[in-house]
Design a protein around this motif. Structure first.
Motif, PDB file in Angstrom:
ATOM      1  N   GLN A  25      -3.265   3.590 -27.548  1.00 52.15           N
ATOM      2  CA  GLN A  25      -4.683   3.491 -27.876  1.00 52.15           C
ATOM      3  C   GLN A  25      -4.821   2.659 -29.147  1.00 52.15           C
ATOM      4  N   GLY A  26      -5.564   1.564 -29.043  1.00 57.51           N
ATOM      5  CA  GLY A  26      -5.636   0.619 -30.155  1.00 57.51           C
ATOM      6  C   GLY A  26      -4.283  -0.046 -30.352  1.00 57.51           C
ATOM      7  N   ILE A  54     -12.088   1.833 -26.480  1.00 58.73           N
ATOM      8  CA  ILE A  54     -12.104   3.190 -27.052  1.00 58.73           C
ATOM      9  C   ILE A  54     -13.489   3.492 -27.628  1.00 58.73           C
ATOM     10  N   LYS A  55     -14.074   2.506 -28.310  1.00 64.47           N
ATOM     11  CA  LYS A  55     -15.411   2.715 -28.892  1.00 64.47           C
ATOM     12  C   LYS A  55     -16.459   2.939 -27.808  1.00 64.47           C
ATOM     13  N   LEU A  56     -16.343   2.172 -26.723  1.00 63.26           N
ATOM     14  CA  LEU A  56     -17.274   2.338 -25.601  1.00 63.26           C
ATOM     15  C   LEU A  56     -17.067   3.695 -24.938  1.00 63.26           C
ATOM     16  N   GLY A  57     -15.800   4.030 -24.678  1.00 54.63           N
ATOM     17  CA  GLY A  57     -15.481   5.299 -24.023  1.00 54.63           C
ATOM     18  C   GLY A  57     -15.927   6.494 -24.849  1.00 54.63           C
ATOM     19  N   THR A  67     -18.034  11.437 -28.106  1.00 45.29           N
ATOM     20  CA  THR A  67     -17.126  11.778 -29.203  1.00 45.29           C
ATOM     21  C   THR A  67     -17.033  10.590 -30.156  1.00 45.29           C
ATOM     22  N   GLU A  68     -16.092  10.641 -31.097  1.00 46.37           N
ATOM     23  CA  GLU A  68     -15.961   9.580 -32.099  1.00 46.37           C
ATOM     24  C   GLU A  68     -14.596   8.899 -31.972  1.00 46.37           C
ATOM     25  N   PRO A  69     -14.550   7.552 -32.056  1.00 42.80           N
ATOM     26  CA  PRO A  69     -13.277   6.838 -31.909  1.00 42.80           C
ATOM     27  C   PRO A  69     -12.225   7.180 -32.958  1.00 42.80           C
ATOM     28  N   GLU A  70     -12.659   7.653 -34.140  1.00 44.59           N
ATOM     29  CA  GLU A  70     -11.682   7.952 -35.203  1.00 44.59           C
ATOM     30  C   GLU A  70     -10.705   9.049 -34.785  1.00 44.59           C
TER      31      GLU A  70
END
Length: 299
Positions: free
Chosen positions: A187-188, A253-256, A262-265
């Motif tokens: 992820q990322g 991830i940001k879109l999902g 939820t939050e990408p962090e």
């Protein structure tokens, strides 16, 4: 045998602790909004009501109360996340001081997210750099509320807990589902550090802190050597015998995160947290290898 009261104990971590200490012969009570069982005691996590009576016979109080951070950080959710932590901490602190026989030990939840994003610097209790964003400021306010209450007869510890891997909860379930559907790649960048702890070691660490009566203050609950996201996901694929996993770029991830609320962090932040105080005081982890731990939890 001890009497242990867990505030906000109806969730995953509370059930891990209840199961662990009950098997040891301890009596466990759960302070909860939704009473379902005979050891459940009603409370609204704010007001001093009948639940305070149980503290007179409680040896160990563990506060896990707080709205989940697995949500979008809207203004309304931010307020609930903060208020649920501060209100419950203040209520418990006040109730302890009204006791004739207060609990000997009070553990209050905190989070390893209190430290800043770091891929290189290791964050110990002594040298860790505490950051400045919404999640970190929540953790700071939570600990400040806890430590600002004077409880002269009660030993107090804040638990800076990392990601807990469990058989029936924690981070394991959503990651298993990603892997199952072929989405279990990195992820990322995949380089972000992942500090984690097996549910058994989470319970054992708390037992260790109860037994070592000279210890108090802040403790990091995390394995000695954090893994990284790429290794975490490849370990999941290996133990689940899944030959491939599609990786997720940051934009996806940001879109999902937006789509599932939820939050990408939660997956992109690098948590590089070391349990220096546990190690220095002689705690021995059973599970410190991510692949062996996942093999135990997933299969």
């Amino acid at each position: 045998m001890s009497v242990i009261t867990i505030a906000g104990g109806s969730g995953f971590l509370g059930q891990v602790l209840e199961d662990y200490f009950t098997k040891k012969g301890d009596t466990v009570y759960i302070l909860t909004r939704t009473v379902k069982r005979k050891n459940d005691i009603p409370w609204n996590a704010k007001d001093l009501e009948d639940w305070t009576k149980i503290l007179e016979q409680t040896d160990v109080l563990i506060n896990l109360t707080g709205k989940s951070v697995d949500c979008r950080y809207t203004d309304a959710n931010k307020k609930l996340i903060l208020d649920s932590r501060i209100d419950s901490t203040h209520a418990l602190g006040l109730a302890i001081n009204l006791c004739e026989h207060p609990p000997k030990v009070w553990f209050n939840s905190s989070t390893a997210t209190i430290y800043r994003h770091s891929t290189d610097k290791q964050m110990t209790e002594k040298t860790g750099e505490i950051g400045d964003d919404f999640s970190m400021n929540i953790a700071k306010s939570w600990e400040k509320a806890f430590h600002s209450i004077t409880n002269p007869k009660t030993r107090k510890m804040a638990l800076r807990t990392s990601i807990v891997m469990g058989k029936h909860g924690g981070a394991t379930e959503p990651l298993k589902n990603l892997v199952k559907f072929g989405l279990g790649g990195k992820q990322g960048s995949g380089n972000q550090k992942v500090s984690w702890i097996h549910e058994l070691d989470f319970a054992r660490a708390i037992e260790f802190l109860i037994e070592n009566e000279d210890l108090d203050g802040n403790f990091n609950l995390a394995v000695p050597n954090p893994t990284n996201n790429k290794t975490l996901m490849s370990s999941f694929r290996k133990v689940m015998k899944m030959p491939f996993g599609i990786s997720h770029p940051v934009w996806l991830i940001k879109l999902g995160a937006k789509l599932i609320g939820t939050e990408p962090e939660l997956v992109l932040k690098s948590r590089n947290v070391i349990p220096e105080r546990l190690l220095n005081n002689g705690f021995k982890f059973i599970h410190s290898d991510i692949e062996i731990a996942l093999d135990d939890l997933v299969n």
